[in-house]
Write a protein that holds these residues in place. Structure first.
Motif, PDB file in Angstrom:
ATOM      1  N   GLY A  94       0.817  -1.201   0.000  1.00 58.01           N
ATOM      2  CA  GLY A  94       0.000   0.000   0.000  1.00 58.01           C
ATOM      3  C   GLY A  94       0.854   1.255   0.000  1.00 58.01           C
ATOM      4  O   GLY A  94       0.585   2.206  -0.744  1.00 58.01           O
ATOM      5  N   ARG A  95       1.905   1.246   0.831  1.00 57.67           N
ATOM      6  CA  ARG A  95       2.811   2.413   0.882  1.00 57.67           C
ATOM      7  C   ARG A  95       3.558   2.561  -0.431  1.00 57.67           C
ATOM      8  O   ARG A  95       3.770   3.680  -0.916  1.00 57.67           O
ATOM      9  N   LEU A  96       3.986   1.435  -1.018  1.00 55.04           N
ATOM     10  CA  LEU A  96       4.675   1.489  -2.311  1.00 55.04           C
ATOM     11  C   LEU A  96       3.782   2.113  -3.372  1.00 55.04           C
ATOM     12  O   LEU A  96       4.202   3.025  -4.109  1.00 55.04           O
ATOM     13  N   PHE A  97       2.550   1.639  -3.473  1.00 52.56           N
ATOM     14  CA  PHE A  97       1.639   2.155  -4.501  1.00 52.56           C
ATOM     15  C   PHE A  97       1.275   3.617  -4.247  1.00 52.56           C
ATOM     16  O   PHE A  97       1.082   4.385  -5.189  1.00 52.56           O
ATOM     17  N   ASP A  98       1.202   4.013  -2.980  1.00 54.19           N
ATOM     18  CA  ASP A  98       0.974   5.434  -2.681  1.00 54.19           C
ATOM     19  C   ASP A  98       2.097   6.291  -3.259  1.00 54.19           C
ATOM     20  O   ASP A  98       1.844   7.351  -3.843  1.00 54.19           O
ATOM     21  N   ARG A  99       3.316   5.827  -3.086  1.00 50.15           N
ATOM     22  CA  ARG A  99       4.456   6.596  -3.592  1.00 50.15           C
ATOM     23  C   ARG A  99       4.471   6.628  -5.120  1.00 50.15           C
ATOM     24  O   ARG A  99       4.734   7.667  -5.730  1.00 50.15           O
ATOM     25  N   ILE A 100       4.213   5.471  -5.735  1.00 49.16           N
ATOM     26  CA  ILE A 100       4.206   5.442  -7.200  1.00 49.16           C
ATOM     27  C   ILE A 100       3.067   6.299  -7.741  1.00 49.16           C
ATOM     28  O   ILE A 100       3.251   7.054  -8.719  1.00 49.16           O
ATOM     29  N   ASN A 101       1.916   6.216  -7.121  1.00 48.78           N
ATOM     30  CA  ASN A 101       0.796   7.056  -7.564  1.00 48.78           C
ATOM     31  C   ASN A 101       1.109   8.538  -7.401  1.00 48.78           C
ATOM     32  O   ASN A 101       0.730   9.356  -8.249  1.00 48.78           O
ATOM     33  N   TRP A 102       1.812   8.887  -6.339  1.00 52.19           N
ATOM     34  CA  TRP A 102       2.215  10.285  -6.140  1.00 52.19           C
ATOM     35  C   TRP A 102       3.100  10.745  -7.294  1.00 52.19           C
ATOM     36  O   TRP A 102       2.934  11.844  -7.833  1.00 52.19           O
ATOM     37  N   ALA A 103       4.064   9.882  -7.684  1.00 50.30           N
ATOM     38  CA  ALA A 103       4.949  10.232  -8.797  1.00 50.30           C
ATOM     39  C   ALA A 103       4.160  10.380 -10.095  1.00 50.30           C
ATOM     40  O   ALA A 103       4.381  11.312 -10.876  1.00 50.30           O
ATOM     41  N   LEU A 104       3.205   9.466 -10.324  1.00 49.27           N
ATOM     42  CA  LEU A 104       2.387   9.550 -11.533  1.00 49.27           C
ATOM     43  C   LEU A 104       1.520  10.806 -11.525  1.00 49.27           C
ATOM     44  O   LEU A 104       1.403  11.506 -12.542  1.00 49.27           O
ATOM     45  N   ASP A 105       0.924  11.107 -10.392  1.00 51.60           N
ATOM     46  CA  ASP A 105       0.065  12.282 -10.299  1.00 51.60           C
ATOM     47  C   ASP A 105       0.847  13.570 -10.537  1.00 51.60           C
ATOM     48  O   ASP A 105       0.338  14.528 -11.132  1.00 51.60           O
ATOM     49  N   ASN A 106       2.092  13.601 -10.075  1.00 49.57           N
ATOM     50  CA  ASN A 106       2.911  14.806 -10.208  1.00 49.57           C
ATOM     51  C   ASN A 106       3.757  14.809 -11.479  1.00 49.57           C
ATOM     52  O   ASN A 106       4.468  15.782 -11.740  1.00 49.57           O
ATOM     53  N   ARG A 107       3.695  13.696 -12.227  1.00 54.47           N
ATOM     54  CA  ARG A 107       4.366  13.599 -13.530  1.00 54.47           C
ATOM     55  C   ARG A 107       5.864  13.877 -13.432  1.00 54.47           C
ATOM     56  O   ARG A 107       6.453  14.483 -14.320  1.00 54.47           O
ATOM     57  N   TRP A 108       6.446  13.412 -12.354  1.00 56.54           N
ATOM     58  CA  TRP A 108       7.904  13.524 -12.202  1.00 56.54           C
ATOM     59  C   TRP A 108       8.417  12.103 -11.968  1.00 56.54           C
ATOM     60  O   TRP A 108       8.309  11.575 -10.880  1.00 56.54           O
ATOM     61  N   LEU A 109       8.953  11.508 -13.037  1.00 54.92           N
ATOM     62  CA  LEU A 109       9.270  10.090 -13.019  1.00 54.92           C
ATOM     63  C   LEU A 109      10.765   9.800 -12.984  1.00 54.92           C
ATOM     64  O   LEU A 109      11.166   8.654 -12.739  1.00 54.92           O
ATOM     65  N   SER A 110      11.597  10.805 -13.249  1.00 52.84           N
ATOM     66  CA  SER A 110      13.037  10.599 -13.261  1.00 52.84           C
ATOM     67  C   SER A 110      13.712  11.941 -13.041  1.00 52.84           C
ATOM     68  O   SER A 110      13.098  12.897 -12.565  1.00 52.84           O
ATOM     69  N   ASN A 111      15.034  12.000 -13.375  1.00 51.41           N
ATOM     70  CA  ASN A 111      15.793  13.266 -13.334  1.00 51.41           C
ATOM     71  C   ASN A 111      15.798  13.911 -11.954  1.00 51.41           C
ATOM     72  O   ASN A 111      15.459  15.076 -11.772  1.00 51.41           O
ATOM     73  N   GLY A 112      16.197  13.123 -10.946  1.00 53.64           N
ATOM     74  CA  GLY A 112      16.345  13.678  -9.617  1.00 53.64           C
ATOM     75  C   GLY A 112      15.049  14.105  -8.989  1.00 53.64           C
ATOM     76  O   GLY A 112      14.956  15.182  -8.389  1.00 53.64           O
TER      77      GLY A 112
END
Length: 375
Positions: free
Chosen positions: A10-28
């Motif tokens: 659940g915590r993992l998917f929360d973090r991945i969803n946060w990255a997807l929602d904010n559209r910041w997937l790489s580059n620091g």
């Protein structure tokens, strides 16, 4: 073999969803930066530069230091240590180990230093600390940079100091099999601020380097936000994973204590250990059974055991034929050790069954060997 620690999905998917929602997937991204901060704190250093994997991390080290010629290292290590430097045009020079500890022998390192030596790359083998302070003295006396392949050693200490703060820099691995995993991942830790900045530029295509700043130019060695999400979630469970590994170690130690010719490689109880690997040494003279035959017998019982690390690097191509060398202590230990299953997916009952197989194999060692030899 070690298995990855427990993960809160659940915590993992929360973090991945946060990255997807904010559209910041790489580059620091923010997750990678958060992970770097937590690893730096755990390692007791000012700087952590995450990477897509530890092999690239080792290459970034070498490029940032502008190494040329030869790099001294132990042969008893995963072959990625040697391949990392050879892949970028450097020559690994293999040295022998202390037969009692399995760690690189400082005297052999000192003896191997020559006019083409540009660095020493030591290894904290199986998470057990190598003689880091002795190596620091040798490196300083010869004006050489000292690096550490600390792939196995996150959260461990040497002389009471966190592994991560020795030499110029150290590299951790966060591969899927490690006690902290990011699916794939690595990190370089250092107290040298200028060196850390150079590493950041090199792992991002050389962006930010001054003109003529590096003959290497740069590469793409960044950790993605998906890997950082997994690594952070795994790091959340680090203490739980270590406790599980420690309990597994104690169970193996108890179960195999009275088995002749089988020695569970010890941990220094004065230090912090992650107990990531369960390494056993087999004495064929006492058991009448070779290490490779024992591995075969275990696999017949669905127990995955592996020779860690055998053959040693200098016995493998492209090194064996290009730069042949005899390292008797390395060769002897490499032929005798194996890694047994541990980690959060291995129960105490499974360990007892594994040890039952080992005890039975050893009890009938000469008989089993004789049958094998007859074909």
């Amino acid at each position: 073999m070690s298995s990855p620690g427990p993960v809160d999905r659940g915590r993992l998917f929360d973090r991945i969803n946060w990255a997807l929602d904010n559209r910041w997937l790489s580059n620091g991204g923010p997750l990678a930066l958060e992970f770097e901060g937590r690893i730096a704190e755990l390692a007791g250093v000012r700087n952590c530069v995450s990477a897509c994997n530890a092999t690239v991390g080792l290459q970034l080290l070498c490029q940032a230091a502008e190494l040329t010629g030869e790099v001294i290292m132990p042969s008893l290590t995963f072959v990625a240590t040697a391949h990392a430097v050879r892949w970028i045009g450097l020559d690994p020079v293999f040295v022998d180990i202390d037969p009692l500890t399995g760690q690189v022998d400082p005297a052999c390192v000192a003896e191997a230093i020559g006019p083409r030596t540009s660095a020493i790359l030591a290894v904290h083998l199986w998470g057990r600390a190598c003689p880091a302070e002795e190596l620091e003295k040798i490196a300083a006396a010869h004006g050489l940079p000292l690096f550490f392949d600390s792939a196995h050693a996150i959260g461990c200490t040497a002389g009471g100091r966190p592994i991560g703060g020795f030499g110029t820099a150290e590299v951790f691995s966060f591969h899927a099999t490690k006690v902290v995993n990011g699916f794939e991942g690595g990190a370089i830790v250092t107290d040298d601020d200028a060196f850390a900045q150079r590493l950041r530029s090199l792992q991002n295509f050389g962006i930010g380097l001054p003109p003529g700043g590096s003959p290497a130019g740069g590469t793409n060695g960044k950790m993605s936000e998906a890997s950082a999400a997994m690594a952070l979630t795994s790091l959340d469970a680090f203490e739980q994973a270590v406790e599980c590994n420690r309990a597994n170690f104690e169970t193996y130690l108890t179960e195999l204590a009275a088995t002749p010719g089988i020695f569970v490689m010890p941990h220094d109880r004065r230090e912090s250990n992650n107990y990531q690997y369960l390494i056993v040494e087999l004495d064929e003279d006492l058991t009448g059974l070779g290490r490779d035959l024992l591995i075969e017998l275990l696999r017949a019982e669905n127990v995955v055991a592996k020779p860690y690390f055998s053959p040693a690097c200098h016995q493998l191509e492209p090194y064996a034929s290009r730069q042949p060398v005899r390292l008797p202590h390395t060769e002897r230990l490499a032929s005798r050790v194996l890694a047994l299953p541990t980690g959060s997916s291995v129960s105490r009952e499974s360990i007892r069954r594994i040890c039952d197989v080992i005890r039975l194999a050893v009890a009938k060692g000469p008989e089993v060997t004789a049958r094998r030899q007859k074909g």
